[in-house]
Design a protein around this motif. Sequence first.
Motif, PDB file in Angstrom:
ATOM      1  N   GLY A  92      46.761 123.293  50.132  1.00  0.00           N
ATOM      2  CA  GLY A  92      46.083 122.140  50.895  1.00  0.00           C
ATOM      3  C   GLY A  92      47.133 121.507  51.972  1.00  0.00           C
ATOM      4  O   GLY A  92      46.857 121.207  53.003  1.00  0.00           O
ATOM      5  N   MET A 222      46.925 114.747  40.786  1.00  0.00           N
ATOM      6  CA  MET A 222      45.720 114.242  41.080  1.00  0.00           C
ATOM      7  C   MET A 222      45.825 113.233  42.135  1.00  0.00           C
ATOM      8  O   MET A 222      44.830 112.792  42.775  1.00  0.00           O
ATOM      9  CB  MET A 222      45.227 113.909  39.558  1.00  0.00           C
ATOM     10  CG  MET A 222      44.979 114.921  38.756  1.00  0.00           C
ATOM     11  SD  MET A 222      43.621 116.417  39.433  1.00  0.00           S
ATOM     12  CE  MET A 222      42.034 115.202  39.063  1.00  0.00           C
ATOM     13  N   SER A 225      44.933 113.596  45.713  1.00  0.00           N
ATOM     14  CA  SER A 225      43.737 114.332  45.881  1.00  0.00           C
ATOM     15  C   SER A 225      43.085 113.873  47.311  1.00  0.00           C
ATOM     16  O   SER A 225      42.683 114.797  48.186  1.00  0.00           O
ATOM     17  CB  SER A 225      42.718 114.165  44.980  1.00  0.00           C
ATOM     18  OG  SER A 225      43.087 114.752  43.641  1.00  0.00           O
ATOM     19  N   TRP A 226      42.907 112.677  47.555  1.00  0.00           N
ATOM     20  CA  TRP A 226      42.185 112.263  48.828  1.00  0.00           C
ATOM     21  C   TRP A 226      43.169 112.874  50.196  1.00  0.00           C
ATOM     22  O   TRP A 226      42.556 113.051  51.129  1.00  0.00           O
ATOM     23  CB  TRP A 226      41.889 110.705  48.912  1.00  0.00           C
ATOM     24  CG  TRP A 226      40.596 110.504  48.148  1.00  0.00           C
ATOM     25  CD1 TRP A 226      40.533 109.884  47.090  1.00  0.00           C
ATOM     26  CD2 TRP A 226      39.175 110.876  48.608  1.00  0.00           C
ATOM     27  NE1 TRP A 226      39.278 110.064  46.683  1.00  0.00           N
ATOM     28  CE2 TRP A 226      38.227 110.362  47.643  1.00  0.00           C
ATOM     29  CE3 TRP A 226      38.815 111.392  49.754  1.00  0.00           C
ATOM     30  CZ2 TRP A 226      37.135 110.508  47.774  1.00  0.00           C
ATOM     31  CZ3 TRP A 226      37.509 111.774  49.807  1.00  0.00           C
ATOM     32  CH2 TRP A 226      36.498 111.165  48.924  1.00  0.00           C
ATOM     33  N   ASP A 227      44.528 112.609  49.849  1.00  0.00           N
ATOM     34  CA  ASP A 227      45.449 112.960  51.074  1.00  0.00           C
ATOM     35  C   ASP A 227      45.321 114.318  51.456  1.00  0.00           C
ATOM     36  O   ASP A 227      45.354 114.780  52.537  1.00  0.00           O
ATOM     37  CB  ASP A 227      46.697 112.549  50.510  1.00  0.00           C
ATOM     38  CG  ASP A 227      46.913 111.079  50.472  1.00  0.00           C
ATOM     39  OD1 ASP A 227      46.144 110.343  51.068  1.00  0.00           O
ATOM     40  OD2 ASP A 227      47.945 110.554  49.630  1.00  0.00           O
ATOM     41  N   ASN A 229      42.600 116.376  50.658  1.00  0.00           N
ATOM     42  CA  ASN A 229      41.352 116.605  51.249  1.00  0.00           C
ATOM     43  C   ASN A 229      41.524 116.482  52.787  1.00  0.00           C
ATOM     44  O   ASN A 229      40.902 117.196  53.561  1.00  0.00           O
ATOM     45  CB  ASN A 229      40.370 115.460  50.946  1.00  0.00           C
ATOM     46  CG  ASN A 229      39.810 115.869  49.407  1.00  0.00           C
ATOM     47  OD1 ASN A 229      40.223 116.849  48.856  1.00  0.00           O
ATOM     48  ND2 ASN A 229      39.038 114.834  48.699  1.00  0.00           N
ATOM     49  N   THR A 230      42.251 115.482  53.155  1.00  0.00           N
ATOM     50  CA  THR A 230      42.281 115.006  54.582  1.00  0.00           C
ATOM     51  C   THR A 230      43.313 116.181  55.325  1.00  0.00           C
ATOM     52  O   THR A 230      42.843 116.481  56.328  1.00  0.00           O
ATOM     53  CB  THR A 230      42.762 113.636  54.816  1.00  0.00           C
ATOM     54  OG1 THR A 230      42.388 112.813  53.855  1.00  0.00           O
ATOM     55  CG2 THR A 230      42.723 113.043  56.348  1.00  0.00           C
ATOM     56  N   ALA A 232      44.132 119.210  54.402  1.00  0.00           N
ATOM     57  CA  ALA A 232      43.614 120.435  54.377  1.00  0.00           C
ATOM     58  C   ALA A 232      42.636 120.607  55.234  1.00  0.00           C
ATOM     59  O   ALA A 232      42.319 121.700  55.822  1.00  0.00           O
ATOM     60  CB  ALA A 232      42.894 120.824  52.963  1.00  0.00           C
ATOM     61  N   THR A 242      43.188 109.083  59.488  1.00  0.00           N
ATOM     62  CA  THR A 242      42.642 108.587  58.133  1.00  0.00           C
ATOM     63  C   THR A 242      43.370 107.757  57.216  1.00  0.00           C
ATOM     64  O   THR A 242      43.226 107.656  56.141  1.00  0.00           O
ATOM     65  CB  THR A 242      41.987 109.948  57.784  1.00  0.00           C
ATOM     66  OG1 THR A 242      41.429 110.755  58.776  1.00  0.00           O
ATOM     67  CG2 THR A 242      40.670 109.565  56.602  1.00  0.00           C
ATOM     68  N   GLY A 243      44.903 107.485  57.861  1.00  0.00           N
ATOM     69  CA  GLY A 243      45.576 106.519  57.091  1.00  0.00           C
ATOM     70  C   GLY A 243      46.745 107.395  56.023  1.00  0.00           C
ATOM     71  O   GLY A 243      47.214 106.905  55.260  1.00  0.00           O
ATOM     72  N   VAL A 244      46.838 108.672  56.616  1.00  0.00           N
ATOM     73  CA  VAL A 244      47.643 109.454  55.661  1.00  0.00           C
ATOM     74  C   VAL A 244      48.907 109.934  56.578  1.00  0.00           C
ATOM     75  O   VAL A 244      48.756 110.520  57.516  1.00  0.00           O
ATOM     76  CB  VAL A 244      47.027 110.890  55.149  1.00  0.00           C
ATOM     77  CG1 VAL A 244      48.031 111.642  54.219  1.00  0.00           C
ATOM     78  CG2 VAL A 244      45.715 110.502  54.403  1.00  0.00           C
TER      79      VAL A 244
END
Lengths: 344, 263
Positions: A92, A222, A225-227, A229-230, A232, A242-244
Amino acid sequence: MDSISERHVKNSKNQMGIIFVLLIVTLLFSIFAMGKGSSSSLDMLSTMKIIIGVEDANSIQSDIIWKLRLPRILMAIVGGAALAIAGALMQGCLGNPLVSPLTLGVASGAALGAALAIVMGFTIVKSPEIAIVANAFIFSLIVVAIIIQLGRMRSVTAESYILVGIAITFITGAIVSTMQYFATDAQLSQLAHWSFGSLSRPTLENTLWISVAVIGLMPTAMKWSWDLNTLALGGDDFAVSTGVDPVSIRKNILILSAFMTSIIIAFTGLIGFVGLAAPHMSRLVVGNDYRKLIPCSAIFGSFLMLFSDTIGRTLFAPIVIPVGVMLSVIGGPFFMYLLLKIRR
Amino acid sequence: MKNILNANEISFSWGDNEVLKDINFGIRSNEILAILGVNGAGKSTLLKCLNGILKLGSGKIEILEKDTSEMNLIEISKLMSYVPQSVRSSFSVDVFDVVLLGRRPHINWRISEEDRQIVSKTIRLFDLEDFAFRKFDKLSGGERQRVVIAKAVAQDPQIFLFDEPTSDLDLKNQIEVMQIMKDITSVSGRKSAIIAIHDINIAARFADRIMLLHNGKIFALGTPSEVLTKSNIAEVFGVTCDVIPSTNDHSMRIIVKDGIKSK
């Protein structure tokens, strides 16, 4: 709720259901596996009774289950889960489906450490029972340190990590080959055994400590996870919008994954396939949302490792085929079948 | 009226190559600002500097009078959403989940009912209902572009930064997507858009103001009729053209003729 939202909720629930079923299957299989082996075979009910202490089994059966099989099965579960999580995280954050926990060169560092102990007698910890494990662990940590140094550079990209990992693999490979060239037959055989990947080395105490470390690191994985997702999906620019912060998140995720890999590989030897295949199998059933992908990969990894080891222990009993070999022999074709069937 | 974004004296270099030099401009509420210029003029670099993807060499960017260098990326992404030229993924993700990533700055862990509703509404706004549960990587370039723009809209920022949003779209889709952006920036709240674009006619039709970037500097900034003159176009793009004022709306048509031979 409108129809699109409803369908998303339904898909999400189905995926959670699949994860739950996989978890139950893995737990049941681990009880089954605990009863099976070359020395004695028990059915699941009898095994269960011995584990929970309901049945007063004869001491040999109880010893076999508690002292021989439990450490091995626990190690399969924890090792499979840790390598699969490390693989999922690394794929990811590097945005690359070809990556496995071996890509960064952590395992090559471990192999170098083991070879130095076996061939040259160079050990950092003198106690003979743990000398090879300690060497493997410390040398893999040197690779983790290189990754940390690399991560400090602001201009480092996903490709740089992969290329440095490949370079480390080549360099350590060359050193290990040189040592093999001068090694005795006995040393060569011991080194070959180490590199097959086996679950028989860790004791119950080792396994419990490894489990504590892996379970302790899971919530951190865990949390990203959202980071993931963005990262990957869309790469660095997309992540920033997206703020990452891709550079710092990638560095932290790689350090965690490399550390998890080190802990396992130092004890088991080279096991890589599970870290590549389990995340992809999970993607096929729960998609790419890391909130579900991480737990699902962990379960798939545990199951793959446990299943391969059980077959390896029982198929040609009393000969035990190393789990690293069985994983590739059984997991490889299964992985290809799944990819071809679902992507048809 | 106060500007919602101000860029003050911003400069950026790739090594010794100074790409942006002392750029000064502001953007008002409900405004579309198109950035035009030749390849390598610094359009994409300017957008990336505004969004914090590239660190400024010097200068300051303020959103709602707050210095962005004092804000973290989550705070910036709630106010500003950047849409890259193209997004390609090695992993299969449902279109719904791509648009859902727009809610990332607003989500801690759980997806709320409100987040799902916003995503559904945006998917419908962009006519993507039939694609909602198809894989993003299996879509055509144009469809993917719509999805990524929809993700930016679901993010609900004040300012959209688009890098060539129409480059992969066919003629009908170009007009439709730009019309959606026009509607979003003109009716709902204080939203504005900064769009780096090559199509001079699309810019003339949809932008309220146009910035001509030339050699890393602002060559001209103003309304389309002020900026898109024959002489400016000749100087910046090196082509001759006819500029035809439109009869039915404020936009105009630019008919490009020949390249001017460099002396």
